[in-house]
Design a protein around this motif. Structure first.
Motif, PDB file in Angstrom:
ATOM      1  N   SER A  84       3.251  -1.460  -9.808  1.00 56.78           N
ATOM      2  CA  SER A  84       2.782  -2.955  -9.439  1.00 56.78           C
ATOM      3  C   SER A  84       2.507  -3.126  -8.081  1.00 56.78           C
ATOM      4  N   ASP A  85       3.189  -2.625  -7.219  1.00 54.20           N
ATOM      5  CA  ASP A  85       2.770  -3.068  -5.949  1.00 54.20           C
ATOM      6  C   ASP A  85       1.506  -2.375  -5.605  1.00 54.20           C
ATOM      7  N   GLN A  86       1.202  -1.447  -5.873  1.00 53.11           N
ATOM      8  CA  GLN A  86      -0.405  -0.761  -5.697  1.00 53.11           C
ATOM      9  C   GLN A  86      -1.539  -1.507  -6.261  1.00 53.11           C
ATOM     10  N   TYR A  87      -1.110  -2.048  -7.583  1.00 50.65           N
ATOM     11  CA  TYR A  87      -1.843  -2.735  -8.212  1.00 50.65           C
ATOM     12  C   TYR A  87      -2.162  -4.239  -7.532  1.00 50.65           C
ATOM     13  N   TYR A 114       0.851  -1.197   0.054  1.00 45.85           N
ATOM     14  CA  TYR A 114       0.124   0.162   0.009  1.00 45.85           C
ATOM     15  C   TYR A 114       0.815   1.324  -0.038  1.00 45.85           C
ATOM     16  N   ASN A 115       1.832   1.171   0.769  1.00 44.82           N
ATOM     17  CA  ASN A 115       2.903   2.435   0.831  1.00 44.82           C
ATOM     18  C   ASN A 115       3.880   2.493  -0.332  1.00 44.82           C
ATOM     19  N   SER A 116       3.879   1.677  -1.132  1.00 45.37           N
ATOM     20  CA  SER A 116       4.995   1.517  -2.101  1.00 45.37           C
ATOM     21  C   SER A 116       4.765   2.504  -3.284  1.00 45.37           C
ATOM     22  N   VAL A 117       5.748   2.965  -3.813  1.00 43.48           N
ATOM     23  CA  VAL A 117       5.507   3.962  -4.874  1.00 43.48           C
ATOM     24  C   VAL A 117       5.613   3.106  -6.338  1.00 43.48           C
TER      25      VAL A 117
END
Length: 132
Positions: A48-51, A42-45
């Motif tokens: 792909s992490d947000q998706y 969630y905190n990643s910029v």
């Protein structure tokens, strides 16, 4: 919730498939993000992490919504809740498309999840028709 209701819900095809979709989503997110926690995703910029985070959160919403639908006694509300499951399924499908467009490893796994979601859509249609 009574024991009979729990057994009834556990036997629903849509419930079982939703659990499968959640487990597959979590495994895909774990693979794509190198075992990051939900908070780290969630905190990643990284997109792909947000998706991946959105994918897991949408998949997580399916099962409680099915339980809510099955525990509703009012037939019109039950049908309304059942139809609203489609928004979660469509959101998951869009998350898969977003992940496929991102530069990730494991696109084959995401395609496999999309196939499972197509099957879940068919199961959902039959489920809603059974409530009519």
């Amino acid at each position: 919730m009574s024991s009979y209701s729990e057994q009834h819900i556990n036997q629903l095809v849509i419930y079982q498939k939703s659990l499968d979709v959640f487990n597959l989503s979590r495994r895909i997110a774990s693979y794509i993000t190198n075992d990051k926690t939900m908070l780290a995703m969630y905190n990643s910029v990284k997109k792909s992490d947000q998706y991946a985070d959105r994918l897991v959160m949408n998949a997580l919403g399916l099962v409680p919504k099915i339980v809510e639908t099955e525990s509703e006694e009012n037939p019109s509300l039950k049908l309304k809740y059942a139809k609203s499951l489609r928004y979660f399924i469509d959101g998951l499908y869009q998350d898969c498309l977003n992940l496929e467009s991102a530069r990730i490893q494991g696109k084959d796994f995401v395609r496999m999840l999309r196939r499972e979601l197509i099957l879940l859509k068919k199961i959902h249609r039959r489920y809603v028709k059974s409530l009519l």
